[in-house]
Scaffold this motif. Structure first.
Motif, PDB file in Angstrom:
ATOM      1  N   SER A  41       0.835  -1.190   0.000  1.00  0.00           N
ATOM      2  CA  SER A  41       0.000   0.000   0.000  1.00  0.00           C
ATOM      3  C   SER A  41       0.876   1.247   0.000  1.00  0.00           C
ATOM      4  O   SER A  41       2.097   1.172   0.189  1.00  0.00           O
ATOM      5  N   GLN A  42       0.255   2.411  -0.178  1.00  0.00           N
ATOM      6  CA  GLN A  42       1.008   3.657  -0.117  1.00  0.00           C
ATOM      7  C   GLN A  42       1.607   3.837   1.269  1.00  0.00           C
ATOM      8  O   GLN A  42       2.736   4.334   1.418  1.00  0.00           O
ATOM      9  N   ALA A  43       0.886   3.399   2.290  1.00  0.00           N
ATOM     10  CA  ALA A  43       1.429   3.487   3.646  1.00  0.00           C
ATOM     11  C   ALA A  43       2.682   2.628   3.790  1.00  0.00           C
ATOM     12  O   ALA A  43       3.640   3.019   4.470  1.00  0.00           O
ATOM     13  N   ASP A  44       2.673   1.453   3.145  1.00  0.00           N
ATOM     14  CA  ASP A  44       3.863   0.602   3.162  1.00  0.00           C
ATOM     15  C   ASP A  44       5.045   1.319   2.523  1.00  0.00           C
ATOM     16  O   ASP A  44       6.169   1.302   3.051  1.00  0.00           O
ATOM     17  N   ARG A  81       6.401   3.941   4.755  1.00  0.00           N
ATOM     18  CA  ARG A  81       7.155   3.356   5.870  1.00  0.00           C
ATOM     19  C   ARG A  81       8.519   2.864   5.405  1.00  0.00           C
ATOM     20  O   ARG A  81       9.537   3.053   6.075  1.00  0.00           O
ATOM     21  N   ILE A  82       8.557   2.246   4.214  1.00  0.00           N
ATOM     22  CA  ILE A  82       9.820   1.744   3.674  1.00  0.00           C
ATOM     23  C   ILE A  82      10.788   2.892   3.411  1.00  0.00           C
ATOM     24  O   ILE A  82      11.988   2.798   3.678  1.00  0.00           O
ATOM     25  N   ALA A  83      10.244   4.008   2.896  1.00  0.00           N
ATOM     26  CA  ALA A  83      11.099   5.155   2.573  1.00  0.00           C
ATOM     27  C   ALA A  83      11.781   5.722   3.813  1.00  0.00           C
ATOM     28  O   ALA A  83      12.868   6.301   3.726  1.00  0.00           O
ATOM     29  N   ALA A  84      11.150   5.549   4.976  1.00  0.00           N
ATOM     30  CA  ALA A  84      11.711   6.093   6.211  1.00  0.00           C
ATOM     31  C   ALA A  84      12.672   5.129   6.900  1.00  0.00           C
ATOM     32  O   ALA A  84      13.292   5.490   7.901  1.00  0.00           O
ATOM     33  N   MET A  85      12.810   3.922   6.362  1.00  0.00           N
ATOM     34  CA  MET A  85      13.660   2.915   6.993  1.00  0.00           C
ATOM     35  C   MET A  85      15.133   3.163   6.703  1.00  0.00           C
ATOM     36  O   MET A  85      15.491   3.739   5.674  1.00  0.00           O
TER      37      MET A  85
END
Length: 263
Positions: free
Chosen positions: A49-52, A55-59
């Motif tokens: 999802s866009q939320a995923d 979240r991945i971009a902030a990892m």
């Protein structure tokens, strides 16, 4: 000889043609993670999802690797419970690659090739993963298999050229990229890659006539191409054509140090 001084740091930022590394291969390697619907109405691969994505971009890189490793492990278990098809293994390979495990990605892609050996796109992606895993010989083998299945497709010859360049075989790379350009003469990506290899092969010497010819073809498609203008200016200055050198370098200087617009 007329000299034009250009800041070295600026040139380092703007002028290189780029690493002659491998661009994304066509086809399955670029498939979205969600993929097409499965026969039971579910998804062949896990959807994000866009939320995923946020979240991945902030990892951190290590967190991202762990995230995709977990996804890959769960997906491997899922498809292991059925008889996998080539698309399943393509997506598993993509997940392994996103996790940074290129050996496992190549292994999964080899499984896809064994299930559908007639698709050159699968061989091309196998070549990519083998190269990323530090196996240039295996990458060349897979790239050549793709060419054998689609001999008129310039993209696969260009891929082979980039692999050979990464492996240090500049003559082989030049030959493969020249064949790609012959089949797709207006493809700027292929021309850039060929010019990069020619320039690297020229070494400390001035750009050769063969290199200058490729650079001229690039300018025919993109007149303000900075690298082509720079190296053609160098070629002109070293072959006693100072006016042409100045003309080429002015294009570069105007891009690196634009003058404010007058009102």
């Amino acid at each position: 000889m007329l000299l034009v001084l250009v800041p070295a740091g600026a040139l380092a930022l703007y002028l290189p043609f780029g690493n002659p590394g491998l661009p994304p291969a066509p086809g399955p390697g670029g498939m979205p993670l969600a993929g097409p619907p499965a026969a039971d109405g579910g998804q062949i691969a896990p959807a994000l999802s866009q939320a995923d994505f946020d979240r991945i971009a902030a990892m951190s890189p290590s967190e991202r690797a762990d995230f995709f490793t977990g996804m890959a492990d769960r997906y491997a278990t899922q498809i292991g419970e059925t008889l996998p098809v080539a698309d399943d293994l393509v997506r598993l390979a993509q997940l392994r690659a996103l996790a940074g495990d290129y050996d496992a990605a190549a292994g999964a892609m080899l499984g896809a090739v064994e299930l559908d050996g007639g698709d050159p796109r699968l061989h091309a992606r196998l070549a990519q993963y083998r190269l990323d895993a530090g196996d240039p010989a295996g990458a060349v083998e897979a790239a050549e298999a793709a060419i054998g299945l689609a001999p008129d497709d310039a993209a696969y010859r260009a891929q082979l050229g980039r692999i050979l360049a990464r492996a240090g075989d500049l003559d082989g790379a030049a030959a493969a990229l020249a064949e790609a350009v012959a089949r797709d003469p207006r493809n700027l990506v292929h021309l850039d890659a060929l010019a990069t290899v020619y320039l690297e092969r020229d070494g400390e010497d001035a750009p050769s006539e063969a290199t200058a010819e490729v650079l001229e073809r690039i300018l025919g498609l993109e007149p303000r191409h900075l690298a082509a203008n720079w190296f053609l200016g160098l070629h002109a200055s070293l072959t006693d054509r100072p006016a042409e050198a100045v003309e080429r370098w002015r294009v570069v200087l105007s891009a690196l140090d634009p003058q404010p617009e007058e009102h």
